[in-house]
Scaffold this motif. Structure first.
Motif, short mmCIF file in Angstrom:
data_model
loop_
_atom_site.label_atom_id
_atom_site.label_comp_id
_atom_site.label_asym_id
_atom_site.label_seq_id
_atom_site.Cartn_x
_atom_site.Cartn_y
_atom_site.Cartn_z
N LEU A 57 0.83 -1.20 0.00
CA LEU A 57 0.00 0.00 0.00
C LEU A 57 0.86 1.25 0.00
O LEU A 57 0.59 2.21 -0.74
CB LEU A 57 -0.92 -0.01 1.22
N GLU A 89 -6.96 -2.53 3.46
CA GLU A 89 -7.73 -2.11 2.29
C GLU A 89 -8.85 -1.17 2.71
O GLU A 89 -9.03 -0.09 2.13
CB GLU A 89 -8.33 -3.33 1.58
N VAL A 91 -9.18 -0.34 -3.31
CA VAL A 91 -7.83 -0.90 -3.18
C VAL A 91 -7.93 -2.41 -2.98
O VAL A 91 -8.79 -2.90 -2.24
CB VAL A 91 -7.10 -0.28 -1.97
#
Length: 329
Positions: A61, A154, A171
């Motif tokens: 991420l 996420e 995501v």
């Protein structure tokens, strides 16, 4: 780079973030596959497998978000919770450097990881996740905070963009392990991870409409007028939701091919990749500068044994320093 001509273009390969756009859906995004860089970062720490999976998600991420920086700065993802993993810190130092560390209770990690339905986010208890952007010494830092209470990284990213940036975002993160059997000697193991992020950034006025806010002090019974979510965003989000974990971590599936699978009917354009590296920013000069900022009591405690030993939590480098040199008048 136009998706339809990728056969004539070099593929990004592992350890690179690929920006892309689907202009017909007013969507922009980033996709990444991490291999040797991630394996190197995790390998030096020797963390439990469950911690590695969670930290790998955080690194993935951070790589996607950090690659958006347009200046020579740093983006930091940090979690602080009351869970088995009490803290994670992942730094992206522009233009390409990643480093990561975690603090955890080994017994709690083992207990949580033994659950039959274990997922990495189970290691995160109640607390918060902070995204911090540092643009340099003479600029203000920006920080966005998301409450963590059983949600995944996420979901935390979705909350961050919706609340802080007001950008609809989807995501997907995945972590995998590759075990290679050797004819001679021990088998080899490698960590891999992948991610894809799409954001709805419309330019046309009809797609920029937002649902009305709550009527607030209006008379009881007044209905809030809502505008349905844009069909383009619903389509883009639904396509990303079809991505399987194995597609994000498969060494044989380049990012560009995955993007083609998802968006070929709409036309996807992939841009120049941002290559990632395993790079720590620690140095003896930085350690000395930090030590010189300590108070007298801290200094005396550190120099009782006649030497100062400092270990970098990120890369594991040991610094053995002479107090007389560090604290010279």
């Amino acid at each position: 780079m136009d998706q339809n001509s990728t056969a004539n273009q070099p593929l990004a390969g592992d350890d690179a973030v690929v920006p892309f756009a689907v202009e017909t859906l007013d969507v922009r995004g980033r996709a990444v596959t991490l291999g040797p860089v991630l394996d190197s970062i995790l390998g030096r720490h020797n963390y439990p497998e469950a911690v590695n999976k969670l930290l790998a998600q955080a690194v993935t991420l951070t790589a996607m978000l950090g690659s958006t920086l347009k200046f020579d700065g740093r983006l930091t993802l940090q979690t602080q919770t009351d869970g088995a993993v009490s803290m994670m810190v992942v730094d992206f130092n522009a233009p390409d450097g990643l480093r990561a560390t975690a603090t955890f209770d080994a017994n709690q990690v083992a207990e949580v990881a033994a659950k039959e339905d274990f997922r990495p986010e189970f290691l995160l208890g109640r607390g918060h996740l902070a995204f911090t952007i540092d643009q340099g010494q003479y600029t203000s830092r920006y920080q966005g905070i998301v409450v963590l209470d059983g949600i995944s990284l996420e979901e935390a990213a979705h909350d961050y963009f919706l609340r802080s940036e007001q950008i609809p975002t989807r995501v997907r993160l995945a972590v995998g392990e590759v075990l290679t059997r050797q004819d001679e000697g021990p088998n080899t193991h490698q960590w891999r991870a992948g991610g894809i992020m799409v954001q709805f950034l419309p330019h046309s006025p009809e797609r920029m409409r937002q649902a009305d806010i709550h009527p607030g002090d209006a008379p009881h019974g007044t209905e809030m007028h809502e505008i349905d979510e844009d069909d383009a965003w619903l389509e883009a989000r639904s396509l990303v939701d079809t991505v399987r974990d194995v597609e994000l971590t498969d060494p044989a599936l380049p990012v560009e091919q995955l993007l083609f699978r998802l968006f070929h009917e709409r036309g996807v354009k992939a841009f120049e990749p941002h290559v990632m590296s395993d790079r720590c920013t620690c140095s003896e000069d930085k350690i000395v500068s930090m030590l010189q900022g300590l108070g007298e009591q801290d200094r005396s405690e550190m120099t009782e044994e006649g030497a100062i030993a400092v270990k970098c939590d990120f890369c594991g480098t040991d610094y053995n320093l002479d107090p007389e040199v560090v604290f010279k008048a």
